[in-house]
Design a protein around this motif. Structure first.
Motif, short mmCIF file in Angstrom:
data_model
loop_
_atom_site.label_atom_id
_atom_site.label_comp_id
_atom_site.label_asym_id
_atom_site.label_seq_id
_atom_site.Cartn_x
_atom_site.Cartn_y
_atom_site.Cartn_z
N SER B 329 0.88 -1.21 -0.06
CA SER B 329 -0.07 -0.03 -0.01
C SER B 329 0.98 1.38 0.06
O SER B 329 1.92 1.22 0.85
N VAL B 330 0.61 2.37 -0.63
CA VAL B 330 1.26 3.25 -1.04
C VAL B 330 1.22 4.16 0.11
O VAL B 330 0.09 4.75 0.76
N THR B 331 2.39 4.91 0.92
CA THR B 331 2.58 5.82 1.78
C THR B 331 2.86 7.27 1.44
O THR B 331 2.48 8.08 1.88
N SER B 332 3.39 7.16 0.27
CA SER B 332 3.72 8.42 -0.51
C SER B 332 4.20 8.50 -1.85
O SER B 332 4.89 7.37 -2.44
N GLU B 343 6.82 5.65 -2.13
CA GLU B 343 7.14 4.83 -0.96
C GLU B 343 6.02 4.01 -0.39
O GLU B 343 5.00 4.50 -0.55
N ALA B 344 6.16 2.64 -0.20
CA ALA B 344 4.94 1.95 0.07
C ALA B 344 5.34 0.94 1.20
O ALA B 344 6.33 0.98 1.74
N THR B 366 -1.94 7.55 -5.32
CA THR B 366 -2.08 8.50 -4.25
C THR B 366 -2.08 7.52 -2.97
O THR B 366 -2.03 6.23 -3.01
N VAL B 367 -1.97 8.20 -1.92
CA VAL B 367 -1.68 7.44 -0.67
C VAL B 367 -2.81 6.50 -0.51
O VAL B 367 -3.98 7.04 -0.42
N GLY B 368 -2.54 5.30 -0.06
CA GLY B 368 -3.41 4.23 0.27
C GLY B 368 -3.83 3.15 -0.85
O GLY B 368 -4.39 2.45 -0.63
N ASP B 369 -3.19 3.68 -1.88
CA ASP B 369 -3.47 2.95 -3.15
C ASP B 369 -2.73 1.40 -2.93
O ASP B 369 -1.89 1.47 -2.41
#
Lengths: 596, 384
Positions: B329-332, B343-344, B366-369
């Motif tokens: 999951s993407v964090t940035s 960053e994931a 996007t964040v959370g993807d």
């Protein structure tokens, strides 16, 4: 908020304008300038006025130059001053290099050996030489014991001792001036020269020496200017044939008949001093006086100067090519350690000359003998007892403390506000104002004393504690201004902006950011201003009375009449005072050296 | 681009260029020296600035000492230059010990971080300085200075004073001064760190071209790993006074020896994993989060746990699960121009850095993807 302030502005624009003007930091310069105008410029102008008040404007000057005594003395003063400045340069440069090249504890010790004498009164250092070279002094004893001499001889009171004493007294000034220009150099320049195949001597000759030439020039001129006005050392160490010009002024000052003529003598000395400084300032920039950098940013004349530099450099370079290269090849054959050893031996000699007299005097203060002799036959505290039980000495001691404290107070208040004004305002002519504030350093003290004497007579200030303190503050003020403007310039403007952005009023910014940052400088300035007054003799000679005697004045009287170990006690106490001050100020000096 | 005549003359080894009376400066000599450092030690008190370093540098090699500040790289350079003396060990140039030869007799060229141009001399006087010190006669010196200034494209600045020039120009003068004697060894102490990025890149290329032209051995010190990778024949990575790894830029980047080199040179993901199986040089590994993958390794490693390096640009990203992919999951996510820096987090919470090229069909996450990542055996490197 904006609408409100706009409203106010629309209502009372004149008031706001006034407020803005009152907040201009340039106003902070006013007290110091007013003080100097009244107690320094006015008397000097008066001095000049009296000197030209004869039948014709030049009549007093004609008398000065008509009498061979004065003309000879003037020539002699010039000869002595040039010789002393030359000697100081010769020995001072290796010493500055020695400080620069040593590291750690060795560097700290050598630097202290130079700086410590710098802050000890000239009177005391001269006295130390009298002890060292006296008939019962260690030098005579040594020469007799190794059978160079059969019996002690008179080593004092000749041209040689005058030169030695003056050179020793002025060496620290030279060393510190040159050191500041050496330390400023990028260390990798020497490395670059070495990496380019230049030997240590060639690197010194082609890179170090040309780049420190301005520092050498500044040191030479500072020493020369100081030497011209010298009075204490030649009086105590010289013979009848070594009279220097400043000595005539004090001798004539006692007779009333010489009004006008006396002032003309002072003006001659002042004119020579100012002329030398003016010529030097033209070439080096007047900053050389206080060892600082330019306060103003890029000047419009800079490009012209550069072009002139260029032509002069190529001339100098071609001269260096013709003479320098063959010389260099010759020197290049010498082993590289030659240079290192020259520096060490000459630097070591200088340190010995500066420190030994002080140590001898400190040892003699514990002597049990009733006259000056070294080594002492035994040790006792009798002279300390005598000093502390003698009401005359104690009174003089307290007078000196009070005068010095008041003088430091005046100097610090006026000087701190002037430093703020000069650093923070954006008025034009900053350099000229700074020059005026610092100029009392270069005016010969004898001339200043003479000019103040008539002012003090007129306002009935002779013999008043406050008057004396104010007079001493004339010399204390430049010290404070130089130290504090340097520390103020060292304050990171971004810190103040950061405080202001986060809501601090300008007064709060000053209290929370600026003041702590300059606190070390403030402490050092206070101490040095105090010490300046505590050590001051020449002005005091003119301005004190029988009731108002300071410690240096008592010393002066005793040195001239009876040379006993009580003087050594006073000297030892003074040395301890300076040492204590330097220890307290050490962190300050360390940081200020980084800043400059 | 037209090549300056002087440069061509130099490359063809024109024998009549700069024949000095001593014969020291003949053109055909201008090929680099070998440098050998053996067990060099330099201590400051109890601190070992250089701790038993040995390194062999080939003639004409461009070698970079790379390391963080305090790693000993500058001390090592100063030892080679002769500014500091060895506590023990030796330094050989062309097989001859030089550690007791004073700096000015070593005959090196050197470029300093602060340029160190003599402010009391013009540009041409600065460049002429090493020749004058070598006793080269005036006519020869003038010709050589003119040639060198032409190579460095400084001819029109010859009579200026250094303070009238920009930082980049000053550094080119400093380089000219370092190479004017055609030294066999040129030392460079972070010469580009005072310049802005564009100038730095430009002068990097100039120095590389120059190295090819003059053939000197160049010992270059930097803390900038990008600079080291682009310029060097070989890189020596230093840490705490020791050489950690020495090798070609590609080897250093792809096959770092340990975590320090892996994280100091380039960006990296260091994944702790358990070795399940070994087949040849290929290991099958399982990360803490349970992701099973293959990885290339040296022969020495077989069982237990190991750290695996996966460079961010080697990670394949897709929006849908593929064969043997792991969900993250993407964090940035940052758009850097030609690439995306993402960053994931893997499912066990392990962070993962991904760099992928910008493509038309890939929107900026996007964040959370949720994304699916995978890498092949050749994309990983198992550290000790």
């Amino acid at each position: 908020m904006t609408s409100a302030s706009i409203g106010v502005q629309a209502d009372r624009p004149a008031d706001l304008d006034l407020v803005r003007r009152l907040r201009d930091p340039a106003l902070l310069l006013v007290p110091a300038l007013a003080f100097l105008a009244f107690i320094y410029l006015l008397p000097l102008i008066d001095l000049i006025r009296i000197s030209v008040s004869g039948p014709s404007w030049s009549s007093y000057f004609e008398r000065v130059f008509a009498i061979p005594l004065y003309w000879d003395s003037l020539v002699r003063t010039m000869q002595i001053s040039v010789t002393v400045a030359g000697l100081c340069l010769l020995f001072g440069y290796p010493t500055a290099l020695l400080i620069h090249r040593s590291r750690g504890l060795a560097q700290a010790l050598i630097a202290t050996a130079i700086v410590l004498p710098y802050f000890i009164a000239i009177l005391i250092r001269t006295y130390a030489w009298m002890v060292l070279l006296g008939r019962n002094g260690p030098v005579n004893k040594l020469l007799v014991s190794i059978e160079i001499l059969s019996e002690p001889v008179q080593l004092l009171f000749n041209r040689g001792t005058v030169l030695l004493g003056m050179t020793a007294v002025l060496l620290p000034l030279m060393v510190l001036t040159i050191y500041s220009s050496v330390a400023r150099l990028d260390q990798s320049l020497t490395r670059a020269a070495l990496a380019s195949g230049a030997g240590p001597i060639a690197a010194f000759w082609r890179v170090m020496l040309p780049l420190t030439l301005p520092g050498m020039g500044a040191g030479f001129l500072l020493v020369f200017v100081a030497a011209i006005g010298f009075f204490i050392t030649p009086t105590l160490l010289g013979g009848p044939g070594d009279q220097m010009f400043a000595m005539h002024i004090t001798q004539q000052a006692d007779s009333v008949t010489s009004e006008g003529f006396l002032q003309a003598l002072g003006v001659v000395l002042l004119t020579i001093t100012l002329a030398v400084v003016a010529v030097a300032g033209r070439f080096l920039g007047f900053e050389f006086i206080w060892g600082g950098r330019k306060l103003t940013e890029a000047t419009p004349g800079k490009t012209d100067l550069r072009a002139a530099d260029g032509s002069r450099r190529s001339l100098g370079a071609s001269a260096a090519d013709v003479i320098g290269w063959p010389l260099l090849r010759l020197f290049g054959r010498l082993p590289a350690s030659c240079g290192t050893w020259t520096v060490r031996i000459m630097g070591g000699l200088v340190i010995a000359i500066l420190i030994l007299p002080i140590i001898v005097v400190m040892i003699i203060s514990f002597s049990s003998a009733s006259y000056l002799t070294f080594p002492p036959p035994g040790f006792s505290l009798r002279w300390y007892e005598q000093f502390f039980s003698d009401s005359n000495w104690m009174r003089a001691f307290w007078t000196s403390l009070v005068v010095a404290a008041m003088s430091a107070g005046i100097a610090i208040v006026l000087g701190a506000s002037a430093a703020l004004g000069i650093v923070r305002s954006s008025i034009r002519g900053k350099s000229a104002i700074m020059l005026l504030l610092v100029s009392p350093i270069i005016v010969p003290p004898v001339v200043l004393g003479l000019s103040l004497y008539s002012l003090f007579l007129r306002f009935d200030l002779v013999g008043s504690v406050f008057g004396l303190a104010a007079a001493h503050a004339i010399g204390g003020l430049p010290i404070v201004v130089v130290i504090l403007s340097a520390s103020l310039q060292g304050v990171d403007a971004r810190l103040e902006q950061a405080a202001a952005v986060h809501g601090a009023s300008s007064l709060t910014v000053f209290r929370l950011v600026t003041l702590p940052a300059i606190m070390p400088g403030l402490a050092a300035a206070t101490f040095f201003a105090f010490l300046h007054s505590f050590d001051e003799l020449v002005l005091t000679l003119f301005l004190s009375s029988a009731e108002l005697k300071t410690l240096p004045l008592m010393l002066w009287g005793d040195i001239n009449y009876r040379l006993n170990p009580v003087l050594a006690v006073v000297s030892t106490l003074e040395v301890l005072l300076v040492v204590a001050g330097l220890v307290l100020a050490r962190p300050v000096l360390a940081t200020s050296r980084k800043a400059t | 681009m037209a090549e300056p005549a002087a440069l061509r003359a130099m490359r063809s080894g024109d024998a009549n260029v700069g024949t000095s009376p001593t014969g020291r400066l003949r053109e055909r000599d201008a090929i680099g020296s070998s440098i050998a450092v053996r067990d060099a030690v330099k201590r400051y008190g109890s601190f070992h600035a250089v701790d038993q370093i040995s390194i062999d540098i080939e003639p004409g090699e461009f070698i970079t000492l790379l390391g963080p500040s305090g790693s000993g790289k500058t001390t090592l350079l100063n030892l080679v230059a002769g500014f500091q003396s060895l506590d023990s060990g030796e330094i050989l140039v062309d097989g001859k010990p030089v550690h007791n030869v004073p700096t000015h007799k070593r005959g090196f060229g050197m470029v300093f971080q602060s340029y160190a141009l003599f402010p009391n001399m013009t540009v041409s006087q600065n460049v002429a300085f090493p020749l004058r010190m070598a006793g080269v006669d005036r006519a020869t010196a003038e010709r050589r200075v003119a040639e060198t200034l032409e190579i460095m494209r400084l001819t029109e600045h010859a009579t200026k004073s250094p303070s009238q020039m920009s930082g980049g120009q000053q550094q080119r003068v400093a380089i000219a001064r370092a190479i004017v004697r055609r030294p066999k060894v040129v030392l460079m102490d972070e010469p580009l760190s005072a310049l802005d990025r564009r100038l730095r890149e430009q002068i990097q290329i100039e120095i590389r071209d120059l190295h090819r032209t003059i053939g000197s051995t160049i010992l270059f010190v930097t803390h900038d790993q990008g600079e080291a990778l682009t310029m060097s024949d070989r890189i020596a990575v230093l840490n705490a006074g020791k050489i950690v790894q020495i090798g070609r830029p590609l080897d250093i980047y792809r096959h770092p020896i340990d975590r320090f080199v892996a994280s100091f040179v380039g960006e990296s993901n260091l994944i702790e994993a358990e070795i399940l199986q070994k087949r040849g040089s290929t290991l099958t590994m399982k990360s803490r989060t349970g992701y099973v993958f293959n990885a290339e390794s040296r022969d020495t490693i077989d069982v237990g746990r190991a750290t695996v390096l996966v460079r961010p640009e080697r990670i394949a990203v897709s929006n849908e699960p593929t064969a043997n992919s792991a969900p993250v999951s993407v964090t940035s996510a940052i758009f850097l121009g030609e690439i995306l820096r993402i960053e994931a987090q893997m499912e066990g919470g392990e962070p993962l850095l991904i760099r992928c090229t910008d493509m038309a069909d890939r929107p900026l996450p996007t964040v959370g993807d949720r994304l699916h990542v995978s890498w092949g055996a050749a994309d990983c490197w198992v550290l000790a």
